[in-house]
Write a protein that holds these residues in place. Structure first.
Motif, mmCIF file in Angstrom:
data_model
loop_
_atom_site.group_PDB
_atom_site.id
_atom_site.type_symbol
_atom_site.label_atom_id
_atom_site.label_comp_id
_atom_site.label_asym_id
_atom_site.label_seq_id
_atom_site.Cartn_x
_atom_site.Cartn_y
_atom_site.Cartn_z
ATOM 1 N N ARG A 104 0.900 -1.389 -0.124
ATOM 2 C CA ARG A 104 0.063 0.129 0.012
ATOM 3 C C ARG A 104 0.909 1.135 -0.074
ATOM 4 N N THR A 105 1.989 1.272 0.809
ATOM 5 C CA THR A 105 2.826 2.465 0.670
ATOM 6 C C THR A 105 3.460 2.815 -0.676
ATOM 7 N N LEU A 106 3.847 1.614 -1.297
ATOM 8 C CA LEU A 106 4.574 1.792 -2.742
ATOM 9 C C LEU A 106 3.272 2.326 -3.688
ATOM 10 N N CYS A 107 1.932 1.790 -3.500
ATOM 11 C CA CYS A 107 0.957 2.387 -4.379
ATOM 12 C C CYS A 107 0.747 3.726 -3.999
ATOM 13 N N SER A 108 0.854 4.214 -2.807
ATOM 14 C CA SER A 108 0.462 5.380 -2.550
ATOM 15 C C SER A 108 1.373 6.369 -3.225
ATOM 16 N N TYR A 109 2.870 6.122 -3.136
ATOM 17 C CA TYR A 109 3.986 6.769 -3.769
ATOM 18 C C TYR A 109 3.732 6.632 -5.394
ATOM 19 N N ARG A 110 3.414 5.529 -5.785
ATOM 20 C CA ARG A 110 3.163 5.571 -7.278
ATOM 21 C C ARG A 110 1.957 6.565 -7.637
ATOM 22 N N HIS A 111 0.888 6.757 -7.003
ATOM 23 C CA HIS A 111 -0.127 7.529 -7.198
ATOM 24 C C HIS A 111 0.434 8.994 -7.255
ATOM 25 N N LEU A 112 1.326 9.403 -6.123
ATOM 26 C CA LEU A 112 1.921 10.862 -6.167
ATOM 27 C C LEU A 112 2.694 10.825 -7.298
ATOM 28 N N LEU A 113 3.580 9.916 -7.975
ATOM 29 C CA LEU A 113 4.445 10.117 -9.055
ATOM 30 C C LEU A 113 3.680 10.296 -10.200
ATOM 31 N N GLU A 114 2.418 9.570 -10.704
ATOM 32 C CA GLU A 114 1.554 9.967 -11.523
ATOM 33 C C GLU A 114 1.044 11.437 -11.464
ATOM 34 N N ASP A 115 0.686 11.683 -10.463
ATOM 35 C CA ASP A 115 0.211 12.970 -10.177
ATOM 36 C C ASP A 115 1.227 14.096 -10.597
ATOM 37 N N TRP A 116 2.353 13.922 -10.030
ATOM 38 C CA TRP A 116 3.232 14.989 -10.326
ATOM 39 C C TRP A 116 3.682 15.079 -11.732
ATOM 40 N N LYS A 117 3.695 13.931 -12.397
ATOM 41 C CA LYS A 117 3.921 13.818 -13.946
ATOM 42 C C LYS A 117 3.129 14.621 -14.621
ATOM 43 N N ARG A 118 1.748 14.390 -14.176
ATOM 44 C CA ARG A 118 0.668 15.052 -14.880
ATOM 45 C C ARG A 118 0.834 16.498 -14.593
ATOM 46 N N GLN A 119 0.716 17.030 -13.491
ATOM 47 C CA GLN A 119 0.674 18.249 -12.773
ATOM 48 C C GLN A 119 1.982 19.209 -13.291
ATOM 49 N N TYR A 120 3.189 18.656 -13.281
ATOM 50 C CA TYR A 120 4.299 19.545 -13.298
ATOM 51 C C TYR A 120 4.964 19.141 -14.845
ATOM 52 N N GLU A 121 4.031 18.522 -15.726
ATOM 53 C CA GLU A 121 4.740 18.379 -16.953
ATOM 54 C C GLU A 121 5.308 19.558 -17.597
ATOM 55 N N PRO A 122 6.733 19.616 -18.073
ATOM 56 C CA PRO A 122 6.996 20.708 -18.398
ATOM 57 C C PRO A 122 6.525 21.240 -19.895
ATOM 58 N N LYS A 123 6.405 22.519 -19.778
ATOM 59 C CA LYS A 123 5.986 23.590 -21.244
ATOM 60 C C LYS A 123 7.140 23.745 -21.909
ATOM 61 N N PRO A 124 6.920 23.992 -23.244
ATOM 62 C CA PRO A 124 7.959 24.370 -23.918
ATOM 63 C C PRO A 124 8.799 25.525 -23.624
ATOM 64 N N GLU A 125 8.156 26.508 -22.899
ATOM 65 C CA GLU A 125 9.012 27.660 -22.541
ATOM 66 C C GLU A 125 9.757 27.507 -21.172
ATOM 67 N N ASP A 126 9.416 26.308 -20.663
ATOM 68 C CA ASP A 126 10.151 26.224 -19.291
ATOM 69 C C ASP A 126 11.726 26.036 -19.491
ATOM 70 N N GLU A 127 12.540 26.902 -18.762
ATOM 71 C CA GLU A 127 13.811 26.492 -18.707
ATOM 72 C C GLU A 127 14.315 25.384 -17.660
ATOM 73 N N LYS A 128 13.379 25.273 -16.915
ATOM 74 C CA LYS A 128 13.874 24.208 -15.718
ATOM 75 C C LYS A 128 12.337 23.218 -15.490
ATOM 76 N N TRP A 129 12.920 22.000 -15.324
ATOM 77 C CA TRP A 129 11.696 21.018 -14.800
ATOM 78 C C TRP A 129 11.438 21.188 -13.459
ATOM 79 N N HIS A 130 10.249 20.860 -12.996
ATOM 80 C CA HIS A 130 10.044 21.034 -11.686
ATOM 81 C C HIS A 130 10.494 19.598 -10.907
ATOM 82 N N PRO A 131 11.095 19.905 -9.751
ATOM 83 C CA PRO A 131 11.776 18.673 -9.321
ATOM 84 C C PRO A 131 10.960 17.467 -9.000
#
Length: 208
Positions: free
Chosen positions: A120-147
């Motif tokens: 369950r811990t790994l599943c919860s972390y996996r959901h966080l990673l999926e959210d972060w990939k969607r939420q912080y997906e870099p845009k073409p104008e971004d000079e730096k990618w979100h950590p």
């Protein structure tokens, strides 16, 4: 007739197994209680043999392993429990305070709970990673990618691997796997606690 011959000539392993709480089906198969067995893999008749873990022996071997006693104590217990006489001696009962079948199943259940908790811990972390990939997906104008986006890229495949391993392995195997990767899983658990805090008591009571 000596003790061992008297017992083996009077009691089958199936007799003993069923008497001590092991469920044996019509085909003479049972879930092996010597490892985390999900489907019946232990043949029980005159002798016993597990096709999963390789456990094998006669009725005295079975009882000795089940109750964690010596072969002599196991034979004496069988003689007492099945009222078998030998050499005009009264069989001496071996005291067993807790059913070994229940105790072993309880241990396996604790291992399974431990496995599920880490899964369950790994599943919860996996959901966080999926959210972060969607939420912080870099845009073409971004000079730096979100950590957090970078963290998702770095860890998603690794978490998927651990989830697959935990899903496929037995509780015993999971215990070893978790021990090997405990520091890594602890880091993931820390991230889960950081970003998915548990509701406090007041919040829980308000929800109720």
């Amino acid at each position: 007739m000596d003790l061992f011959d008297a017992v083996k000539g009077s009691v089958t392993t199936r007799d003993a197994a069923e008497s001590y709480g092991v469920s044996v089906n019509r085909a003479g198969m049972a879930c092996c209680i010597f490892h985390d067995d999900r489907t019946p893999s232990m043949k029980v008749d005159e002798r016993y043999h597990c096709f999963g873990c390789g456990a094998d022996g006669d009725v005295i071997d079975f009882t000795a392993r089940l109750f964690d006693v010596s072969l002599k104590e196991a034979a004496e217990k069988l003689a007492a429990d099945f009222n078998i006489g030998y050499d005009h001696s009264s069989p001496k009962r071996v005291h067993q305070a807790v059913s070994p079948v229940k105790a072993r199943r309880s241990l396996l259940q604790r291992l399974k709970n431990y496995q599920n908790e880490n899964y369950r811990t790994l599943c919860s972390y996996r959901h966080l990673l999926e959210d972060w990939k969607r939420q912080y997906e870099p845009k073409p104008e971004d000079e730096k990618w979100h950590p957090l986006f970078l963290e998702a890229l770095d860890n998603q495949d690794r978490v998927d691997y651990l989830l697959d391993e935990l899903m496929e392995c037995t509780a015993d195997e999971a215990k070893d796997l978790i021990a090997i990767h405990k520091n890594e899983i602890a880091r993931y658990a820390s991230r889960v606690r950081e970003f998915i805090p548990r509701p406090n008591r007041a919040s829980r009571e308000a929800v109720r």
